[in-house]
Design an enzyme around this catalytic site. Structure first.
Site, PDB file in Angstrom:
ATOM      1  N   GLU A  34       0.872  -1.174   0.000  1.00 25.40           N
ATOM      2  CA  GLU A  34       0.000   0.000   0.000  1.00 25.40           C
ATOM      3  C   GLU A  34       0.914   1.229   0.000  1.00 25.40           C
ATOM      4  OE1 GLU A  34      -2.805   0.121   3.224  1.00 25.40           O
ATOM      5  OE2 GLU A  34      -3.458   2.140   2.661  1.00 25.40           O
ATOM      6  N   ARG A 258       5.122 -12.683   9.618  1.00 30.79           N
ATOM      7  CA  ARG A 258       5.797 -11.401   9.433  1.00 30.79           C
ATOM      8  C   ARG A 258       7.214 -11.480   9.959  1.00 30.79           C
ATOM      9  NH1 ARG A 258       1.935  -7.349   8.920  1.00 30.79           N
ATOM     10  NH2 ARG A 258       3.411  -5.655   9.200  1.00 30.79           N
ATOM     11  N   LYS A 268       4.309   0.587   9.202  1.00 32.16           N
ATOM     12  CA  LYS A 268       4.391   1.901   8.568  1.00 32.16           C
ATOM     13  C   LYS A 268       3.699   2.974   9.399  1.00 32.16           C
ATOM     14  CE  LYS A 268       3.047   0.054   4.722  1.00 32.16           C
ATOM     15  NZ  LYS A 268       2.437  -0.115   3.399  1.00 32.16           N
TER      16      LYS A 268
HETATM   17  P1  ATP Z   1       2.566  -2.184   7.846  1.00 28.30           P
HETATM   18  O1  ATP Z   1       1.904  -2.784   9.030  1.00 28.30           O
HETATM   19  O2  ATP Z   1       4.017  -1.924   8.021  1.00 28.30           O
HETATM   20  O3  ATP Z   1       1.837  -1.011   7.273  1.00 28.30           O
HETATM   21  P2  ATP Z   1       1.355  -3.679   5.818  1.00 28.30           P
HETATM   22  O4  ATP Z   1       1.162  -5.142   5.855  1.00 28.30           O
HETATM   23  O5  ATP Z   1       0.157  -2.836   6.027  1.00 28.30           O
HETATM   24  O6  ATP Z   1       2.524  -3.333   6.773  1.00 28.30           O
HETATM   25  P3  ATP Z   1       1.599  -3.448   3.015  1.00 28.30           P
HETATM   26  O7  ATP Z   1       2.111  -2.316   2.222  1.00 28.30           O
HETATM   27  O8  ATP Z   1       0.160  -3.753   2.962  1.00 28.30           O
HETATM   28  O9  ATP Z   1       2.050  -3.211   4.500  1.00 28.30           O
HETATM   29  O10 ATP Z   1       2.460  -4.759   2.728  1.00 28.30           O
HETATM   30  C1  ATP Z   1       2.835  -5.226   1.467  1.00 28.30           C
HETATM   31  C2  ATP Z   1       3.188  -6.663   1.618  1.00 28.30           C
HETATM   32  O11 ATP Z   1       4.280  -6.809   2.516  1.00 28.30           O
HETATM   33  C3  ATP Z   1       2.035  -7.447   2.205  1.00 28.30           C
HETATM   34  O12 ATP Z   1       1.918  -8.657   1.521  1.00 28.30           O
HETATM   35  C4  ATP Z   1       2.434  -7.669   3.629  1.00 28.30           C
HETATM   36  O13 ATP Z   1       1.865  -8.834   4.117  1.00 28.30           O
HETATM   37  C5  ATP Z   1       3.974  -7.715   3.528  1.00 28.30           C
HETATM   38  N1  ATP Z   1       4.578  -7.312   4.784  1.00 28.30           N
HETATM   39  C6  ATP Z   1       4.365  -6.181   5.476  1.00 28.30           C
HETATM   40  N2  ATP Z   1       5.054  -6.168   6.620  1.00 28.30           N
HETATM   41  C7  ATP Z   1       5.751  -7.323   6.660  1.00 28.30           C
HETATM   42  C8  ATP Z   1       6.664  -7.909   7.588  1.00 28.30           C
HETATM   43  N3  ATP Z   1       6.990  -7.295   8.734  1.00 28.30           N
HETATM   44  N4  ATP Z   1       7.177  -9.114   7.288  1.00 28.30           N
HETATM   45  C9  ATP Z   1       6.864  -9.741   6.150  1.00 28.30           C
HETATM   46  N5  ATP Z   1       6.020  -9.242   5.230  1.00 28.30           N
HETATM   47  C10 ATP Z   1       5.462  -8.050   5.477  1.00 28.30           C
HETATM   48 MG    MG Z   2      -1.523  -3.157   4.681  1.00 22.89          MG
END
Ligand code: ATP
Ligand code: MG
Length: 556
Positions: A34, A258, A268
């Site tokens: 995102e 994760r 984020k």
């Molecule tokens: P955040 O909580 O940091 O905002 P998010 O999951 O909302 O993370 P996205 O931009 O939606 O962030 O993530 C893009 C991809 O990266 C998704 O498939 C998510 O599952 C993966 N991802 C995000 N954080 C991690 C992490 N700490 N370890 C492994 N994969 C991750």
């Molecule tokens: Mg997300």
């Protein structure tokens, strides 16, 4: 990249699918960030996994921006994400935005309404939440649940055309208010938001929810294996439900744990707080766990991929010791970084028997770890800077550096003996006087002396000064967001120590932004972008000390 290493559970699944000819043996993954922040090292795990898995099986990987939340998304983030994925060493086959599919998603919604599987609800968000029930009790059906298909079609079209205000209506899937899975209790598919979108501007005032966008985008792109983190496991039945009812390409979702790392936060939302509330200088602050922060700190893409390889892919949450990350960058920089001499806390040393005003050149290896280490010349003279901590007026027992009467080798130069020293009024050391042993020159030493300690130095006449930034962990505790409290209470306010007048050997004046060095005995450093023509700025990437591998390598 260790492509041969066997096989995590996702690879097992992929290989099995290929074996049985599912999707004609095709593997197509996607990385779906995102664009509401910069990528962090957790995303690196997902990137390595998605791109790595596809590459290993001759497949493809899309980069898809999951831009369905117009308020939080920005084009700046899109650009940084593209840069970071490429920097990490991956190239996507196609780039898409979820917003590319807004029209298709709208048509999908119409299709579900047509099948009487979706309805327009007038309940407010709060009412919907409060009638959802609990894990033990079923939810209540909305009074609007049984609107006719025609009425729903009409209302949904009017939602799109902007007739209603934010929050006045939503579109919900009509599934089961008694489902044990809360996500199946008539989840919201669309909500009204009269806000500008970073790409579609004000074309739309209804936006799909994650659950109604993600799987449908996967399906439109014919993604075979949709890999996401464990928190989406409970969404999977809904993911499957939409695909089944829409009768579209059957993408499948798989979940993995994760990445969590000690002494940092990987979310984020939290990183944005650190930026907005000015705890750090920005998303790329060298203390941030973002890819751009790590890069500026001196981390290489190789070191981050090495970490992802080492940790593998798990089904259960765990937490990785930050020292493993530090181990990876040391491994990489040990081979990459030329050695240089830099005195961080200088004190003056005079060699009283060195011919006054004279200088010579000594030679030193750039990198003794390489087969061809390379040599450089270093000017030497009778007046040097050495590290203040390399002298002790009253030496402790195991102190093999300078002390009155004690001998030490100057790296790549001569053996010296401390004869005397002088002090400032405040008691600090002002100057150390030594004699040198002329026949002890490195490489041609005939002195017969066996000296335990070697120290680094910079010739005062030839050296220059630079700014050196020493970083410590941004948080004081291993898991800053472990409890409900504010993770910012655990911030380490001494995480940056800036030295204005470090003394650098003249060779370093040729250094350019992004280059790495080992400052002998002090750690690995890289040239920061704040450097100017007259003043270099170095970031310490990591110290030399390597506790992690000593303690843990034998167990691995
Ligand atoms: P955040 O909580 O940091 O905002 P998010 O999951 O909302 O993370 P996205 O931009 O939606 O962030 O993530 C893009 C991809 O990266 C998704 O498939 C998510 O599952 C993966 N991802 C995000 N954080 C991690 C992490 N700490 N370890 C492994 N994969 C991750
Ligand atoms: Mg997300």
């Amino acid at each position: 990249m260790d492509a041969e290493k066997h096989l995590n559970f996702l690879e097992d699944i992929v290989e099995e699918d290929i074996k049985i000819g599912k999707h004609h043996g095709r593997v197509h993954t996607r990385f779906p960030p995102e664009p509401n922040g910069y990528l962090h090292i957790g995303h690196a795990k997902s990137i390595c996994l998605n791109f790595g898995l596809a590459a290993k099986h001759g497949g493809k990987t899309n980069l898809r921006f999951d831009d369905t939340n117009p308020e939080t998304e920005e084009t700046e983030y899109v650009q940084s994400i593209r840069e970071d994925v490429q920097w990490l060493g991956f190239q996507w086959d196609n780039q898409f935005f979820a917003s590319d599919y807004f029209e298709e998603l709208y048509e999908f919604a119409i299709k579900l309404i047509d099948k009487n599987l979706a309805y327009v609800d007038d309940l407010s968000a709060e009412d919907i939440a409060s009638t959802k029930g609990t894990t033990n009790e079923p939810g209540e059906e909305s009074p609007y649940r049984n609107r006719s298909i025609d009425e729903n079609l009409d209302l949904f079209k009017r939602m799109r055309s902007g007739e209603f205000g934010d929050g006045e209506k939503v579109l919900r899937a009509r599934i089961d208010m008694g489902s044990p899975n809360m996500h199946m209790r008539d989840p919201i598919m669309y909500r009204i938001k009269h806000v500008n979108h970073h790409r579609t501007q004000d074309k739309w005032c209804i936006y799909p929810m994650y659950d109604f966008a993600h799987g449908q985008c996967d399906s439109l792109e014919k993604i075979t294996h949709s890999l996401c983190t464990l928190e989406f496991e409970v969404h999977r039945p809904l993911y499957d439900w939409f695909i089944e009812k829409l009768e579209i390409f059957p993408s499948q979702q798989y979940e993995f744990a994760r990445l969590n790392i000690t002494y940092t936060v990987l979310s984020k939302r939290k990183l944005l707080q650190l930026v907005n509330e000015k705890y750090v200088s920005g998303w790329s602050d060298p203390r941030m766990p973002t890819l751009s922060g790590l890069r500026r700190r001196g981390y290489t893409a190789e070191s981050i991929r090495m970490l992802c390889n080492k940790i593998g892919v798990q089904r259960r949450e765990n937490i990785i010791d930050v020292e493993l990350l530090e181990f990876c960058i040391r491994e990489d920089l040990n081979k990459r970084a030329d050695r240089r001499m830099v005195v961080l806390d200088p004190v003056r040393l005079v060699i009283t028997n060195y011919p006054e005003g004279s200088t010579e050149e000594v030679f030193s290896e750039n990198n003794p770890e390489l087969e061809k280490p390379g040599m450089r010349r270093i000017p030497f003279s009778g007046e040097l800077w050495i590290e203040r901590e390399d002298f002790m007026e009253v030496p402790s027992k195991k102190f093999f550096r300078l002390a009155p009467g004690q001998m030490v080798r100057l790296k790549s130069a001569y053996i010296i003996r401390c004869e005397s020293f002088t002090k400032e009024a405040d008691g600090s050391i002002k100057e150390i006087q030594c004699t040198y042993i002329p026949e002890s020159r490195s490489g041609e030493d005939t002195s017969g002396l066996n000296i335990k300690g070697t120290i680094h130095w910079v010739s005062i006449e030839h050296g220059a000064t630079a700014t050196v930034r020493l970083y410590d962990r941004l948080f004081k505790v291993p898991v800053p967001d472990a409890d409900e409290g504010d993770f910012k209470e655990h911030i380490n306010f001494n995480s940056l120590h800036e030295i204005q007048n470090a003394c650098i050997e003249p060779e370093l004046l040729n250094a350019s932004e992004g280059e790495w060095f080992q400052f002998i005995r002090k750690g690995y450093f890289c040239v920061d972008r704040d450097s100017t023509a007259v003043n270099l700025v170095f970031n310490r990437t990591v110290t030399l000390k390597d506790n992690w591998s000593k303690q843990n390598m034998q167990n691995k």
